[in-house]
Design a protein around this motif. Structure first.
Motif, PDB file in Angstrom:
ATOM      1  N   SER A 238       0.832  -1.215   0.000  1.00  0.00           N
ATOM      2  CA  SER A 238       0.000   0.000   0.000  1.00  0.00           C
ATOM      3  C   SER A 238       0.864   1.261   0.000  1.00  0.00           C
ATOM      4  O   SER A 238       0.528   2.252  -0.646  1.00  0.00           O
ATOM      5  CB  SER A 238      -0.945   0.001   1.204  1.00  0.00           C
ATOM      6  N   VAL A 239       1.993   1.232   0.703  1.00  0.00           N
ATOM      7  CA  VAL A 239       2.916   2.386   0.725  1.00  0.00           C
ATOM      8  C   VAL A 239       3.560   2.548  -0.647  1.00  0.00           C
ATOM      9  O   VAL A 239       3.675   3.661  -1.169  1.00  0.00           O
ATOM     10  CB  VAL A 239       3.982   2.218   1.831  1.00  0.00           C
ATOM     11  N   LYS A 240       3.980   1.422  -1.248  1.00  0.00           N
ATOM     12  CA  LYS A 240       4.574   1.483  -2.591  1.00  0.00           C
ATOM     13  C   LYS A 240       3.587   2.063  -3.599  1.00  0.00           C
ATOM     14  O   LYS A 240       3.958   2.879  -4.446  1.00  0.00           O
ATOM     15  CB  LYS A 240       5.026   0.095  -3.050  1.00  0.00           C
ATOM     16  N   GLU A 241       2.333   1.635  -3.519  1.00  0.00           N
ATOM     17  CA  GLU A 241       1.316   2.139  -4.444  1.00  0.00           C
ATOM     18  C   GLU A 241       1.135   3.645  -4.290  1.00  0.00           C
ATOM     19  O   GLU A 241       1.026   4.362  -5.291  1.00  0.00           O
ATOM     20  CB  GLU A 241      -0.011   1.421  -4.212  1.00  0.00           C
ATOM     21  N   LYS A 242       1.102   4.129  -3.051  1.00  0.00           N
ATOM     22  CA  LYS A 242       0.955   5.572  -2.817  1.00  0.00           C
ATOM     23  C   LYS A 242       2.173   6.332  -3.331  1.00  0.00           C
ATOM     24  O   LYS A 242       2.037   7.399  -3.922  1.00  0.00           O
ATOM     25  CB  LYS A 242       0.710   5.851  -1.337  1.00  0.00           C
ATOM     26  N   MET A 243       3.369   5.767  -3.100  1.00  0.00           N
ATOM     27  CA  MET A 243       4.583   6.413  -3.596  1.00  0.00           C
ATOM     28  C   MET A 243       4.575   6.491  -5.115  1.00  0.00           C
ATOM     29  O   MET A 243       4.931   7.515  -5.701  1.00  0.00           O
ATOM     30  CB  MET A 243       5.821   5.655  -3.098  1.00  0.00           C
ATOM     31  N   LEU A 244       4.171   5.395  -5.775  1.00  0.00           N
ATOM     32  CA  LEU A 244       4.122   5.376  -7.236  1.00  0.00           C
ATOM     33  C   LEU A 244       3.077   6.346  -7.767  1.00  0.00           C
ATOM     34  O   LEU A 244       3.288   7.003  -8.795  1.00  0.00           O
ATOM     35  CB  LEU A 244       3.853   3.961  -7.747  1.00  0.00           C
ATOM     36  N   THR A 245       1.966   6.484  -7.067  1.00  0.00           N
ATOM     37  CA  THR A 245       0.934   7.439  -7.476  1.00  0.00           C
ATOM     38  C   THR A 245       1.467   8.861  -7.393  1.00  0.00           C
ATOM     39  O   THR A 245       1.272   9.667  -8.313  1.00  0.00           O
ATOM     40  CB  THR A 245      -0.327   7.284  -6.597  1.00  0.00           C
ATOM     41  N   VAL A 246       2.156   9.184  -6.287  1.00  0.00           N
ATOM     42  CA  VAL A 246       2.754  10.517  -6.139  1.00  0.00           C
ATOM     43  C   VAL A 246       3.781  10.750  -7.243  1.00  0.00           C
ATOM     44  O   VAL A 246       3.820  11.825  -7.862  1.00  0.00           O
ATOM     45  CB  VAL A 246       3.397  10.681  -4.738  1.00  0.00           C
ATOM     46  N   GLY A 247       4.615   9.747  -7.524  1.00  0.00           N
ATOM     47  CA  GLY A 247       5.605   9.874  -8.590  1.00  0.00           C
ATOM     48  C   GLY A 247       4.963  10.093  -9.947  1.00  0.00           C
ATOM     49  O   GLY A 247       5.429  10.922 -10.738  1.00  0.00           O
ATOM     50  N   LEU A 248       3.887   9.366 -10.215  1.00  0.00           N
ATOM     51  CA  LEU A 248       3.180   9.533 -11.491  1.00  0.00           C
ATOM     52  C   LEU A 248       2.593  10.933 -11.603  1.00  0.00           C
ATOM     53  O   LEU A 248       2.710  11.583 -12.656  1.00  0.00           O
ATOM     54  CB  LEU A 248       2.069   8.483 -11.624  1.00  0.00           C
ATOM     55  N   VAL A 249       1.988  11.422 -10.528  1.00  0.00           N
ATOM     56  CA  VAL A 249       1.417  12.773 -10.549  1.00  0.00           C
ATOM     57  C   VAL A 249       2.514  13.809 -10.785  1.00  0.00           C
ATOM     58  O   VAL A 249       2.342  14.727 -11.597  1.00  0.00           O
ATOM     59  CB  VAL A 249       0.638  13.056  -9.237  1.00  0.00           C
ATOM     60  N   LEU A 250       3.661  13.672 -10.108  1.00  0.00           N
ATOM     61  CA  LEU A 250       4.776  14.605 -10.312  1.00  0.00           C
ATOM     62  C   LEU A 250       5.269  14.574 -11.752  1.00  0.00           C
ATOM     63  O   LEU A 250       5.511  15.623 -12.361  1.00  0.00           O
ATOM     64  CB  LEU A 250       5.930  14.276  -9.356  1.00  0.00           C
ATOM     65  N   LEU A 251       5.397  13.375 -12.306  1.00  0.00           N
ATOM     66  CA  LEU A 251       5.864  13.235 -13.687  1.00  0.00           C
ATOM     67  C   LEU A 251       4.868  13.832 -14.676  1.00  0.00           C
ATOM     68  O   LEU A 251       5.256  14.543 -15.612  1.00  0.00           O
ATOM     69  CB  LEU A 251       6.118  11.764 -13.999  1.00  0.00           C
ATOM     70  N   LEU A 252       3.583  13.597 -14.459  1.00  0.00           N
ATOM     71  CA  LEU A 252       2.559  14.170 -15.341  1.00  0.00           C
ATOM     72  C   LEU A 252       2.525  15.691 -15.236  1.00  0.00           C
ATOM     73  O   LEU A 252       2.338  16.383 -16.246  1.00  0.00           O
ATOM     74  CB  LEU A 252       1.186  13.578 -15.024  1.00  0.00           C
TER      75      LEU A 252
END
Length: 160
Positions: free
Chosen positions: A125-139
């Motif tokens: 669940s922490v990895k998923e949240k981190m990846l979501t934040v990373g995706l938002v930053l990249l977008l």
């Protein structure tokens, strides 16, 4: 009215032509390519530092339209220039990919390093949240770059 797309080269890619026989041309080419790669990498990293410290305007960030424009100009200048621009773009993307943003390879390196040091797996669940934040930053970065492209080249379309 002759309108030019506004991308400008911020580096000198003119390589002096040397017409000389070399005893070991492969080693000369390898050394020259390595020197150029190190130079482009250093320049790219300085650019990122300048962006972070405010010495370089965020308006210098370009997206796909600017990449097209610079590539087009380099292709018009010749194959040597075009290949150099492609190499610079490739090096830049490689460096960006190593940033410690969770969705990029650098983010995975950080996550695996943390897991290795702590000897515990980061919860999914922490990895998923981190990846979501990373995706938002990249977008957001991509949207900003495309916005810069449109604002840089809008005069071409509007005639202003």
């Amino acid at each position: 009215r002759n309108v030019s797309w506004g991308g400008y080269f911020s580096f000198n890619y003119d390589v002096p032509e040397v017409m000389a026989k070399r005893a070991a041309p492969f080693f000369y080419i390898f050394r020259f390519a390595t020197e150029q790669t190190v130079e482009v990498t250093e320049t790219t990293l300085k650019g990122f530092v300048y962006l972070i410290t405010g010495k370089l305007s965020t308006k210098s960030i370009g997206g796909p339209i600017m990449i097209f424009d610079i590539s087009k100009k380099a292709a018009e200048a010749g194959l040597k220039h075009f290949l150099f621009v492609l190499a610079v773009i490739s090096i830049n993307l490689g460096i960006i990919n190593l940033f410690p943003v969770p969705i990029l390879d650098g983010g995975y390196i950080v996550m695996y390093t943390v897991e290795g040091i702590t000897r515990k797996t980061i919860p999914l669940s922490v990895k998923e949240k981190m990846l979501t934040v990373g995706l938002v930053l990249l977008l957001m970065l991509m949207a900003f770059a495309i916005f810069n492209d449109f604002s840089r080249y809008i005069s071409v379309f509007t005639g202003v």
